[in-house]
Design an enzyme around this catalytic site. Structure first.
Site, PDB file in Angstrom:
ATOM      1  N   ARG A   1     -72.891 -12.697  61.265  1.00  0.00           N
ATOM      2  CA  ARG A   1     -72.330 -13.388  60.112  1.00  0.00           C
ATOM      3  C   ARG A   1     -73.438 -14.109  59.330  1.00  0.00           C
ATOM      4  NH1 ARG A   1     -68.766 -13.867  55.998  1.00  0.00           N
ATOM      5  NH2 ARG A   1     -67.969 -16.002  55.730  1.00  0.00           N
TER       6      ARG A   1
ATOM      7  N   GLU B   1     -48.734 -21.438  87.330  1.00  0.00           N
ATOM      8  CA  GLU B   1     -49.305 -21.704  88.658  1.00  0.00           C
ATOM      9  C   GLU B   1     -49.544 -23.202  88.870  1.00  0.00           C
ATOM     10  OE1 GLU B   1     -49.098 -19.422  90.601  1.00  0.00           O
ATOM     11  OE2 GLU B   1     -49.427 -17.531  89.594  1.00  0.00           O
TER      12      GLU B   1
END
Length: 410
Positions: free
Chosen positions: A279, A374
């Protein structure tokens, strides 16, 4: 075998091969599928599922005598990290193999009947633990199973059951007896293995799809058990003792979640690094700007710190040592890290990161979930602090000498 310096001596040539093979498989087979199909209506293809079975990924922790690879939590998490780098849902699908958390309490007859099918990807699991009013407090589940002659009849509601429709069997936790006291509400919970045709729900069970913002590729359902009748043989382990199965199984499950978080962060880090080098702004790549370089340095450091903690936890699990505190630390640190790193990666990509043209937004969305399932980050902090300040009554019960001895012999 020769030891590698990679991983502070944890790595053998075999483990390096397993990791690198999983990386190549992910980049070749998983990432392109994820980029093409991730979305509310996308579904993990059956041919990819079969390729995972061919790689042995559903039987990593299953003993060789049943057709598995006979490896440990370390290798399991190595592969999970790499698969999550492509698509976390695929890394999660791998956990639907392994024989599930009930593997250790299966009878020898059950192991010989089911585990070879698990390895081949023909008998995959969906675990049904949470309920609409019960998330992390699994000791408070209210779904009931009542004995009726030679059967058990299950009634109640379950929530957050991913893969319930696509699985070949379900592991359902239900209360078979009232707790002896409010302080010991974890007692009286039993576990049932319910076989069913793939693509359907068991008779007496209906389900509604839960709309999600991520974790695509399969369905997550709310389930209603309305007099679901299962044979007495569906009971797995001892009646009323299933909370121990959950608690001990969650050590590896939380290590697996840490691995998934690390894989997401690694994918975001790699994509952000590549983008920063390509970029151009103000006449040069944005990677030359100190603000971006320092972001990448911090991200890489956090990923590696989480990875090394995970290696320690996996080694403890494989050595047979109880490490619920350390597993919670790894899960907590890695998932919090994953959200930060994926968010920073999206920031580096700027507006491009907020589009579905780049995988970073997927990593970001899925990383946010790792802090919830979890056991939430807050639950992990509770477990860690309980261990620091004195074991709770439930932990003493789980680590009862007789139970530990039986567990170790499985």
């Amino acid at each position: 075998m020769n030891q590698s310096q990679d991983g502070k001596g944890y790595f053998t040539e075999e483990r390096i091969m397993i990791r690198d093979t999983a990386r190549a498989f992910t980049m070749r087979e998983v990432l392109p599928v994820a980029n093409a199909l991730d979305g509310p209506d996308g579904e993990i293809p059956m041919d990819l599922r079969q390729k995972m079975a061919d790689m042995g990924y559903f039987g990593i922790t299953i003993p060789e005598e049943y057709g598995g690879l006979g490896l440990g939590a370390f290798e399991y998490c190595l592969v999970a990290e790499q698969l999550a780098r492509g698509w976390m849902s695929v890394a999660s699908l791998m956990a639907r193999g392994q024989g599930g958390m009930i593997k250790r309490v299966m009878t020898e007859e059950q192991k010989r009947a089911y585990l070879p099918r698990v390895v081949r990807g023909e008998f995959l699991n969906a675990s049904s633990l949470s309920e609409p009013g019960t998330g992390s407090d699994l000791a408070s589940i209210s779904c009931r199973a009542v004995r009726d002659g030679d059967d058990w009849v299950i009634t109640g509601n379950k929530y957050w059951c991913t893969f319930a429709d696509g699985s070949d069997f379900m592991t359902v936790f239900a209360r078979t007896a009232p707790p002896p006291s409010a302080a010991k509400r974890w007692m009286g919970i039993s576990c049932f293995m319910i076989e069913k045709p793939r693509g359907t729900l068991p008779k007496g069970v209906s389900g509604a799809k839960i709309p999600k913002i991520g974790y695509f590729g399969w369905n997550t359902l709310e389930l209603s058990f309305d007099g679901c009748r299962v044979p007495a043989s569906a009971l797995v382990g001892e009646e009323g003792m299933a909370f121990r199965i959950m608690a001990r199984g969650l050590e590896t499950a939380r290590a697996h979640t840490a691995a998934r978080g690390i894989g997401l962060a690694q994918g975001a880090l790699e994509d952000a690094t590549a983008y920063a080098q390509e970029r151009m702004q103000f006449g040069r790549p944005i990677a030359e700007f100190q603000a971006i370089r320092f972001k990448l340095a911090t991200m890489a450091t956090e990923v590696e710190a989480a990875r090394q903690l995970l290696y320690h936890v996996c080694n403890e699990i494989d050595q047979g040592r109880r490490c619920d505190k350390e597993a919670s630390m790894a899960k907590y640190f890695a998932t919090e890290m994953a959200e930060r790193v994926t968010s920073e990666a999206l920031q580096i990509l700027g507006g491009a990161g907020y589009t579905t043209l780049h995988a970073v937004e997927r990593y970001w969305r899925d990383a946010r979930l790792t802090k919830i399932f979890e056991g939430t980050s807050e639950i992990q902090q509770r477990i860690i602090s309980d261990q620091m300040l004195g074991k709770s009554e439930v932990d003493k019960w789980i680590t009862d000498t007789a139970f530990e001895k039986a567990w170790g012999q499985k």
